[in-house]
Design a protein around this motif. Structure first.
Motif, PDB file in Angstrom:
ATOM      1  N   THR A  53       0.829  -1.196   0.000  1.00 49.75           N
ATOM      2  CA  THR A  53       0.000   0.000   0.000  1.00 49.75           C
ATOM      3  C   THR A  53       0.866   1.249   0.000  1.00 49.75           C
ATOM      4  OG1 THR A  53      -0.069   0.212   2.396  1.00 49.75           O
ATOM      5  CG2 THR A  53      -1.702  -1.238   1.389  1.00 49.75           C
ATOM      6  N   ASN A  71      -2.492   3.929   6.742  1.00 50.52           N
ATOM      7  CA  ASN A  71      -3.635   4.709   7.192  1.00 50.52           C
ATOM      8  C   ASN A  71      -4.641   4.987   6.085  1.00 50.52           C
ATOM      9  OD1 ASN A  71      -2.477   4.819   9.745  1.00 50.52           O
ATOM     10  ND2 ASN A  71      -1.387   6.735   9.306  1.00 50.52           N
ATOM     11  N   HIS A  72      -4.234   4.745   4.833  1.00 47.60           N
ATOM     12  CA  HIS A  72      -5.114   5.053   3.705  1.00 47.60           C
ATOM     13  C   HIS A  72      -6.022   3.889   3.346  1.00 47.60           C
ATOM     14  CE1 HIS A  72      -1.889   8.167   2.283  1.00 47.60           C
ATOM     15  NE2 HIS A  72      -2.613   8.592   3.305  1.00 47.60           N
TER      16      HIS A  72
END
Length: 442
Positions: free
Chosen positions: A336, A340-341
């Motif tokens: 990723t 946090n996304h």
């Protein structure tokens, strides 16, 4: 500045000639299509074969990456994984003289004998057997003349080729061509530096030494006879590991040889500076003394230990139908752009819906039978494509070397179908997925 003009002129002429040759071959293929010939995988293969080095490498990438390319193209390009047409020795001798006939020594003073008939021929290099004056038998990996110029020129015009690929392969709905070409470019340029390959061999030998692995060996590099375009190594004698009958001359249990190979490779993911990313049938052999030979370290990858553990965790979570754990492992794998996304619950829900759809449509996933047949392997590749597509929607991307790792696992699958059809790579007690050195039999 004037001193460099002849060299620059020659280079420019070579580039112009290569562009003209490429346009001519592509034009003839386009003419065949215009006359009614079907623009299928085999026409593309013939075109690539005529275009040579760069395009053969692209064909090899297609053949070894069934998770990205349609089956008909993977099968059409399988022949590119084998040897290519060799060059006459006169061309190879010229490179050897340019690289090794230095410091007042002739080629004859360097070698007692060089066999003109090649041992192997690939798209970038050709291998010849030689003997040193002290009696050592060696192999010379010699870069073919003009390879670097050809590759640089070809890579400069690949934008047009991507359009051709998209036209001829409309079923590639999940693959983005541009990143694939970028990956091929990085790999190909790395393969033209034999000094770097020599370092990869030394790194692997250090890993074998540190881990106490005596079952596997790599060739010894002769540094004084190695340059960017010539790699001189000790010769290893053995048989192919897809020839079970030949293997039984030198071992009692081919399946255990396969397990030792897998354990060594898995351990290298954790303990070596890089992992061998091109162990196809031509680069892996059972030696006449019973050891396993790893050859040709031109293509290597690097994967953090954390990423590999997460990869294995994802496989286990998939087997357990634990989609939240699977989603978390995808994040831990550094697939990723930022933890946090990603909404873990949303990703897990999408993965679950995807797998339920696949299992409802494909009996291969509900039969309980290991993925040993071609049809079941195709279903596994389809599942991987779906995982990639789901990941994209959540901002997830695979690490650059993850594709190399996946490709190598597919190579191992081919070996296992020959040597150990009953072995399951992910659950067999003889295979240590997390790379424990002590799992290798003595």
């Amino acid at each position: 500045m004037k001193l460099y003009r002849p060299h620059l002129l020659k280079h420019s002429l070579n580039v112009a000639n290569r562009i003209r040759q490429t346009a001519s071959v592509a034009g003839l293929s386009a003419l065949r299509v215009a006359k009614g010939e079907k623009p299928d995988a085999y026409l593309l293969k013939e075109t690539f074969e005529q275009l040579g080095t760069t395009y053969i490498k692209i064909g090899q990438f297609i053949a070894s990456t069934p998770s990205l390319f349609p089956r008909e193209y993977v099968e059409a390009f399988q022949g590119f994984l084998d040897q290519t047409t060799p060059l006459p020795y006169s061309y190879i001798a010229q490179v050897l003289r340019e690289e090794l006939a230095v410091d007042g020594l002739t080629l004859e003073e360097r070698f007692a004998d060089i066999e003109e008939q090649p041992l192997a021929s690939a798209s970038i290099a050709q291998v010849h057997v030689a003997r040193l004056h002290n009696g050592d038998e060696v192999v010379l990996k010699v870069q073919k003349p003009g390879v670097e110029t050809i590759m640089q020129t070809d890579l400069g015009v690949l934008h047009g080729v991507t359009k051709l690929l998209e036209l001829l392969m409309p079923s590639m709905k999940f693959a983005s061509i541009a990143p694939i070409i970028d990956e091929i470019r990085l790999r190909m340029l790395a393969e033209t530096d034999f000094i770097a390959e020599a370092k990869n061999i030394r790194d692997f030998q250090q890993f074998l030494s540190v881990s106490g692995n005596t079952r596997v060996v790599a060739p010894t590099v002769y540094d004084e006879l190695t340059t960017k375009r010539v790699l001189t190594m000790s010769r290893l004698h053995g048989v192919s590991m897809i020839d079970e009958r030949a293997m039984r001359q030198y071992c009692n249990d081919p399946a255990q040889v396969m397990a030792d190979t897998l354990n060594t490779w898995f351990a290298s993911l954790m303990l070596c500076n890089s992992f061998h990313a091109d162990l196809h049938a031509g680069n892996l052999m059972l030696l006449t003394d019973g050891r396993i030979g790893f050859l040709d370290f031109g293509i290597v990858g690097k994967l953090k230990a954390q990423s590999w553990r997460a990869c294995m965790g994802m496989m286990q979570a998939l087997q357990d139908n634990n989609y939240r754990a699977m989603a978390q492992c995808m994040i831990d794998m550094e697939m990723t752009k930022g933890e946090n996304h990603v909404d873990v619950s949303s990703l897990a829900a999408d993965l679950q819906r995807m797998m339920q759809t696949i299992m409802a449509e494909d009996i291969a996933f509900t039969s309980g039978v290991p993925f040993n047949t071609k049809e079941q392997a195709d279903e596994l590749n389809k599942m991987m494509l779906e995982i990639v597509e789901v990941g994209k929607r959540h901002g997830i991307h695979f690490p650059r070397d993850f594709a190399l790792l996946t490709k190598q696992l597919l190579y191992f699958d081919r070996f296992m179908r020959t040597l150990a059809p009953d072995m399951d790579m992910f659950s067999d007690h003889r295979v240590a997925m997390l790379g424990r050195p002590d799992s290798i039999s003595e």
